[in-house]
Design a protein around this motif. Structure first.
Motif, PDB file in Angstrom:
ATOM      1  N   ALA A 712      43.230  49.662  11.460  1.00  0.00           N
ATOM      2  CA  ALA A 712      43.249  48.960  10.172  1.00  0.00           C
ATOM      3  C   ALA A 712      42.478  47.642  10.249  1.00  0.00           C
ATOM      4  O   ALA A 712      41.781  47.264   9.305  1.00  0.00           O
ATOM      5  CB  ALA A 712      44.691  48.703   9.742  1.00  0.00           C
ATOM      6  N   LEU A 713      42.586  46.943  11.370  1.00  0.00           N
ATOM      7  CA  LEU A 713      41.857  45.680  11.524  1.00  0.00           C
ATOM      8  C   LEU A 713      40.374  45.930  11.726  1.00  0.00           C
ATOM      9  O   LEU A 713      39.528  45.169  11.237  1.00  0.00           O
ATOM     10  CB  LEU A 713      42.425  44.906  12.720  1.00  0.00           C
ATOM     11  N   LEU A 714      40.026  47.030  12.417  1.00  0.00           N
ATOM     12  CA  LEU A 714      38.626  47.308  12.731  1.00  0.00           C
ATOM     13  C   LEU A 714      37.820  47.643  11.478  1.00  0.00           C
ATOM     14  O   LEU A 714      36.704  47.142  11.296  1.00  0.00           O
ATOM     15  CB  LEU A 714      38.556  48.462  13.745  1.00  0.00           C
ATOM     16  N   ILE A 715      38.376  48.469  10.607  1.00  0.00           N
ATOM     17  CA  ILE A 715      37.598  48.916   9.444  1.00  0.00           C
ATOM     18  C   ILE A 715      37.827  48.040   8.215  1.00  0.00           C
ATOM     19  O   ILE A 715      37.048  48.113   7.263  1.00  0.00           O
ATOM     20  CB  ILE A 715      37.918  50.388   9.098  1.00  0.00           C
ATOM     21  N   CYS A 716      38.874  47.211   8.239  1.00  0.00           N
ATOM     22  CA  CYS A 716      39.142  46.309   7.109  1.00  0.00           C
ATOM     23  C   CYS A 716      39.457  44.906   7.625  1.00  0.00           C
ATOM     24  O   CYS A 716      40.600  44.434   7.537  1.00  0.00           O
ATOM     25  CB  CYS A 716      40.307  46.827   6.261  1.00  0.00           C
TER      26      CYS A 716
END
Length: 772
Positions: A712-716
């Motif tokens: 979730a942190l990587l793509i957003c």
């Protein structure tokens, strides 16, 4: 069929085996529940008590509850509190003893006699039981004896900083030395002396008795008097309470709401006016530590003006008086040095008598003996010393003038005695600085919201006795004149305590009236009346005592919830993500499994093997290619990037296909005879019969999506797309441990609730496929 038959259960060995299994299960449950309970314990604590073991003590200890309240009220600023109470604080819990010592004064005649008797007994035991040749104990013994002698010699055994620090240090040292000695002959000495020390400390450090109506009535009278006095103070002498930045204190939040209401909730407008770059109103902090009055700038900023306007909306109890630690320390060093020089020059025999105390810290006895004064306690020698009564002493007055002359550029709370001659001198200063009156009007009018100034002559600009607050230009003119042009005889240091004593003189006229009305200790003059910080703190605590425990229990949770729901979109993003993920998981996976199960494709096993192959690679391996694909599609920082990669799951399709295969074909044949198409059979036969396994898939999907952090942190990475897990991880990097634990407990509640409510469904999803 049960694993162990009823007959077999009667065997003693089997019973012990069952008991062992239950004990292991209980132990396993404890190992799971204990960390959660530890999180809950830390989440209801604060910076003051988060290192306590066991249940937080404020839940059952009244003294710790008061310390916790004062901790919050004074915003963790221990420096000013230590100077107000004339005591060093290692931690905030130490605050209770000096508050009690001030509320229960040590000049009570009964307690004085008891303290002297306890000191005499300790002195006799030290001299009789510790041999002079015992070098391991003799140093601590002699130091304690010297301070005991001071108690026995003084007329009023009060609690001054020197006495407190040295007593406590030497008592601890003596106890440690006695504890290190294993010689049996010292064991009785250890018990007797420790008992003496305990008795003396119990008298010097009384405990609170909130049911003592007489003492609490005295506290209330002094508290109300101090509150009325604070109403007479200008804003520059006040500091806003409850401004704890790390915990977003009550008045810090109130200021944020004030700004939000003033600017209509438009954060972009606030950023433009404040020249700031905050995302939410909760990130707006009060200027300059909650007070702008000690900061000299070219002009007030928009935030400064809003802060002044907000201050004017607060009730009086929300303020405390400002306390300048640097001035206090500077005055203490200067005063002790000047008295030492005076004694060397004019009274060398007295200097040699008190020389030992000048090498550590000046004592009241030494000052009284050398100067011929009659100070009762150390608080009389604090920085607000030069009031009308104390300056009657010629030596003290001379010391004060030298102090002002050498330090006026660094002092706050200066006031000047404005006369006609001084006003003329100020007008000359203005003429030299500005040249023309029109230029003076232009400079002063820049910061005035209405009208501006319209002086016709420099003489029209009146010199203020106190530092003006209208504009920074006026304040700058006043500061420069007072610190460079004003003669020393016109300058006064008019602090809160000097004002306090003048307030009492004006209200009561005579000290006898004050003593009679407030029923205080018998002061001999207004110059001896210290500021009732302790009494007011206790009065304020008693006023807000009801409901404090529950307020502290929920404080960190309120803060975490506020950040989670109202100062970000983490909760909303997680709700959307879970809803979309459940919808797609319960739509795509059953459709794929139904096709593989219902149509009996010749290559179905190959497709299924392909799905299962995806389980061979851990998420960390597929994360990079998935990220590159999402990036190429231009879906970064979007809900689609969070939902699309998890629409289909190989394990879920495999589990559903196995369950669908176990459904009797006769049901489908009967539906075909009734004219049902494939979608109707899927919707009305397959899905209703598959509720248990669908529940398992929904639960697994929820747990995976809800707990996902790295993906979730990587793509957003954009903050507006953070989920709860990303928020909590970022939250713990900038917040205190107890606030982080509160956020973690809140984040753990949804999975816990889902697990508790869905236990039967989960068991059916596990058992039914196996029985089929």
């Amino acid at each position: 069929m049960p694993i162990i038959a009823k007959v077999g259960r009667k065997d003693i060995g089997v019973r012990f085996t069952i008991l062992a299994i239950y004990l292991l299960l209980i132990l396993g449950g404890i190992t799971m529940v204990y960390p959660f309970l530890l999180m809950v314990k830390i989440s209801i604590s604060s910076k003051m008590d988060n290192d306590d073991y066991g249940l937080p003590r404020f839940l059952y200890d009244e003294n710790l509850l008061m310390a916790k309240y004062l901790n919050e009220r004074h915003s963790y600023w221990t420096g000013p509190m230590a100077l107000r109470y004339h005591r060093d604080y290692g931690i905030w819990k130490d605050l209770i003893t000096p508050v009690a010592q001030k509320v229960y004064p040590l000049d009570d005649s009964t307690r004085v006699d008891r303290i002297r008797k306890a000191a005499e007994k300790l002195k006799n035991d030290l001299e009789a039981r510790i041999h002079p040749k015992d070098q391991r104990l003799i140093t601590a013994k002699n130091l304690i004896l010297s301070h005991l002698q001071r108690i026995l010699a003084r007329k009023t055994p009060y609690d001054d900083p020197l006495l407190t620090r040295l007593f406590e240090r030497n008592y601890v040292e003596l106890g440690e030395r006695l504890g290190e000695i294993r010689d049996p002959k010292h064991s009785s000495v250890l018990r007797i002396i420790r008992k003496d020390i305990k008795n003396l400390e119990a008298l010097r450090s009384p405990k609170f008795d909130l049911n003592d109506k007489k003492v609490m009535a005295d506290v209330q009278r002094l508290g109300i008097e101090w509150l009325n006095y604070k109403k007479t103070l200008p804003l520059e002498l006040k500091q806003v309470n409850f401004m704890n930045y790390s915990n977003n204190g009550k008045n810090q939040r109130a200021f944020q709401e004030f700004v939000k209401k003033k600017y209509g909730g438009d954060i972009s407008r606030v950023n433009r006016i404040y020249e700031d770059g905050v995302t939410y109103f909760s990130e707006i902090l009060a200027p300059h530590g909650g007070s702008i009055f000690g900061v000299v700038r070219s002009r007030y900023s928009a935030k400064d003006r809003d802060w002044i306007a907000f201050n004017k909306t607060l009730k009086e109890e929300e303020f405390c008086v400002r306390y300048w630690e640097g001035n206090e320390a500077r005055w203490g060093e200067f005063f002790a040095d000047q008295v030492k020089r005076y004694a060397l020059k004019n009274a060398p025999e007295k200097y040699h008598r008190w020389e030992a105390y000048f090498n550590t810290e000046y004592s009241v006895e030494a000052i009284n003996d050398i100067l011929g004064t009659s100070f009762i306690q150390a608080s009389c020698l604090s920085l607000p010393l030069p009031d009308k009564g104390l300056l009657k002493n010629r030596v003290v007055r001379g010391i004060w003038k030298r102090f002002l002359l050498e330090n006026r550029e660094n002092l706050n709370f200066l006031r000047i005695n404005v006369t006609k001659k001084l006003q003329e001198r100020f007008s000359e200063y203005l003429q030299k600085k500005y040249g023309t009156v029109s230029r003076l009007n232009r400079v002063l009018s820049r910061e005035l919201s209405e009208g501006g100034t319209k002086f016709r002559r420099f003489e029209d600009y009146e010199l203020a006795a106190n530092r003006p607050l209208e504009t920074m230009a006026m304040r700058r003119d006043w500061d420069e004149f007072v610190r460079t042009q004003c003669p020393i005889e016109y300058i006064q240091y008019y602090s809160y305590e000097a004002r306090w004593r003048d307030y009492l003189r004006q209200k009561y006229a005579k000290i006898e009236n004050f003593n009679k009305t407030l029923k205080t200790r018998r002061y001999r003059s207004f110059s001896e009346v210290p500021a009732p910080f302790a009494e007011y703190d206790l009065y304020d605590y008693l006023k807000h005592r009801k409901g404090l425990r529950w307020r502290f229990v929920w404080a960190n949770y309120r803060y975490a919830l506020d950040r989670l729901f109202f100062n970000g979109r983490a909760a909303y993003n997680t709700l959307v993500l879970v809803a979309l993920s459940l919808f797609t998981a319960l739509t795509v996976n059953p459709l794929a499994a139904y096709a593989l199960s219902r149509f009996r494709l010749s290559y179905a096993h190959k497709v299924l093997l392909f799905f299962l192959a995806t389980m061979a690679f851990p998420p960390e391996v597929t994360m990079i290619p998935n990220f590159l694909l999402i990036k190429e599609l231009g879906l970064l920082n979007s809900y689609a990037a969070l939902v699309l990669p998890g629409m289909a799951n190989g394990f879920s399709i495999f589990l559903l296909k196995g369950f669908f295969d176990s459904i009797p074909l006769s049901l489908y044949e009967a539906a075909e005879l009734d004219g049902a198409n494939n979608f109707q059979m899927f919707y009305k036969i397959t899905l209703p019969l598959s509720k248990p396994v669908l529940a398992v898939i929904a639960l697994n999907t929820f747990m995976y999506v809800y707990g996902s952090y790295l993906w979730a942190l990587l793509i957003c990475p954009a903050r507006k797309f953070w989920t709860i897990m990303v928020f909590v991880t970022q939250f713990q990097q900038v917040q205190l441990p107890h606030q982080t634990m509160a956020a973690l407990v809140l984040a753990a509640l949804p999975p816990l609730i889902v697990f508790v409510l869905c236990q039967k469904v989960i068991m059916r999803g596990i058992v039914i496929p196996q029985s089929k």
